[in-house]
Design an enzyme around this catalytic site. Structure first.
Site, PDB file in Angstrom:
ATOM      1  N   ASP A  56       5.191  67.900  15.009  1.00 42.69           N
ATOM      2  CA  ASP A  56       6.303  67.296  15.756  1.00 42.69           C
ATOM      3  C   ASP A  56       6.672  68.302  16.533  1.00 42.69           C
ATOM      4  O   ASP A  56       6.551  69.424  16.574  1.00 42.69           O
ATOM      5  CB  ASP A  56       7.338  67.085  14.584  1.00 42.69           C
ATOM      6  CG  ASP A  56       7.182  66.012  13.340  1.00 42.69           C
ATOM      7  OD1 ASP A  56       6.471  65.185  13.869  1.00 42.69           O
ATOM      8  OD2 ASP A  56       7.603  66.126  12.391  1.00 42.69           O
ATOM      9  N   TYR A  84       1.909  75.363   5.352  1.00 44.97           N
ATOM     10  CA  TYR A  84       3.510  75.609   6.267  1.00 44.97           C
ATOM     11  C   TYR A  84       4.169  76.615   5.764  1.00 44.97           C
ATOM     12  O   TYR A  84       4.296  76.643   4.346  1.00 44.97           O
ATOM     13  CB  TYR A  84       4.101  74.114   6.535  1.00 44.97           C
ATOM     14  CG  TYR A  84       3.264  73.034   7.050  1.00 44.97           C
ATOM     15  CD1 TYR A  84       3.062  72.678   8.204  1.00 44.97           C
ATOM     16  CD2 TYR A  84       2.466  72.180   6.135  1.00 44.97           C
ATOM     17  CE1 TYR A  84       2.681  71.682   8.872  1.00 44.97           C
ATOM     18  CE2 TYR A  84       1.819  71.093   6.593  1.00 44.97           C
ATOM     19  CZ  TYR A  84       1.771  70.853   8.016  1.00 44.97           C
ATOM     20  OH  TYR A  84       0.950  69.694   8.444  1.00 44.97           O
ATOM     21  N   ASP A  98      15.275  66.415  10.186  1.00 43.16           N
ATOM     22  CA  ASP A  98      14.739  67.802  10.889  1.00 43.16           C
ATOM     23  C   ASP A  98      16.209  67.805  12.025  1.00 43.16           C
ATOM     24  O   ASP A  98      16.943  66.671  12.140  1.00 43.16           O
ATOM     25  CB  ASP A  98      13.625  67.527  11.597  1.00 43.16           C
ATOM     26  CG  ASP A  98      13.321  66.541  12.611  1.00 43.16           C
ATOM     27  OD1 ASP A  98      14.460  66.162  13.422  1.00 43.16           O
ATOM     28  OD2 ASP A  98      12.502  65.760  12.469  1.00 43.16           O
ATOM     29  N   ARG A 191       9.057  67.138   6.149  1.00 44.37           N
ATOM     30  CA  ARG A 191      10.491  66.600   6.390  1.00 44.37           C
ATOM     31  C   ARG A 191      11.131  65.873   5.191  1.00 44.37           C
ATOM     32  O   ARG A 191      12.068  66.133   4.592  1.00 44.37           O
ATOM     33  CB  ARG A 191      10.831  65.874   7.791  1.00 44.37           C
ATOM     34  CG  ARG A 191      10.514  66.706   9.014  1.00 44.37           C
ATOM     35  CD  ARG A 191      10.527  65.828  10.201  1.00 44.37           C
ATOM     36  NE  ARG A 191       9.443  64.907  10.215  1.00 44.37           N
ATOM     37  CZ  ARG A 191       9.285  63.424  10.368  1.00 44.37           C
ATOM     38  NH1 ARG A 191      10.542  62.871  10.641  1.00 44.37           N
ATOM     39  NH2 ARG A 191       8.363  63.056  10.396  1.00 44.37           N
TER      40      ARG A 191
END
Length: 215
Positions: A56, A84, A98, A191
């Site tokens: 993203d 991540y 987000d 997310r």
């Protein structure tokens, strides 16, 4: 350097540390633009490029780009496990989960403790995690991208899919924000994971930062 000679010899992968504010496709465009400016090549002379898993625009970190014949290997990166690190903010959330959208909900309820969050994360690793894709995603339903429908204010039913979290660790928690590290199967939306973790802890939450560290 001659363009034909370059494209004949350069096949493999570029490991890019993507900055925030750029789409994955924009990274490819910027690299191609730099190559054209440096050597004066035409667009048709540039080697093929493709990424092995989009990030993203607000996210940072590892973006694997296949180059030349290496583009054929991109599908293996697309389906690979990813790791991540990021920051979850509790007490509020957005429609996308987000910071790219305005806050839509707030609550005074917060997770009880660091240990409570660690227990939830551990439980998710011990079983298959059923995740409903967020509306703000590129997944298609009836031929339409979900984010296109979301921009029109339309929400549709989405089928939950099974995701696997190999490792999910809550590194710290200050009462409002938690740092984490997660290694997960391809197609897992971090997310949504942040929002789900918050909901199961009796709160609301959103992903504040995200960095991919491994693929």
């Amino acid at each position: 350097m001659d363009a034909k000679d370059f494209t004949r010899r350069f096949h493999g992968a570029l490991l890019i540390n993507k900055p925030a504010g750029m789409s994955s496709f924009a990274v490819i465009e910027q690299i191609q633009k730099a190559m054209r400016a440096r050597w004066g090549w035409k667009r048709s002379e540039l080697p093929k490029m493709g990424h092995g898993g989009t990030l993203d625009p607000f996210a940072t970190g590892l973006l694997v780009l296949g180059v030349g014949r290496g583009v054929k290997l991109s599908r293996y990166f697309l389906g690979s496990e990813k790791t991540y690190e990021g920051l979850i903010r509790f007490g509020e959330t957005t429609s996308s989960g987000d910071p790219t959208n305005e806050v839509t909900e707030r609550t005074e309820s917060l997770p009880q403790s660091h240990e409570a969050l660690r227990t939830l994360a551990s439980q998710l690793c011990a079983q298959d995690y059923l995740q409903t894709p967020p509306m703000h995603s590129a997944k298609k339903v009836d031929g339409k991208r979900l984010y296109e429908l979301a921009r029109q204010g339309i929400e549709v039913e989405r089928e939950a899919r099974t995701c696997k979290l190999r490792d999910f660790e809550i590194l710290s928690f200050d009462g409002v924000r938690a740092t984490f590290r997660v290694s997960c199967s391809s197609g897992t939306y971090i997310r949504r994971l942040a929002q789900d973790l918050a909901r199961w802890s009796g709160a609301l939450g959103m992903l504040e930062t995200l960095c991919r560290t491994a693929c």
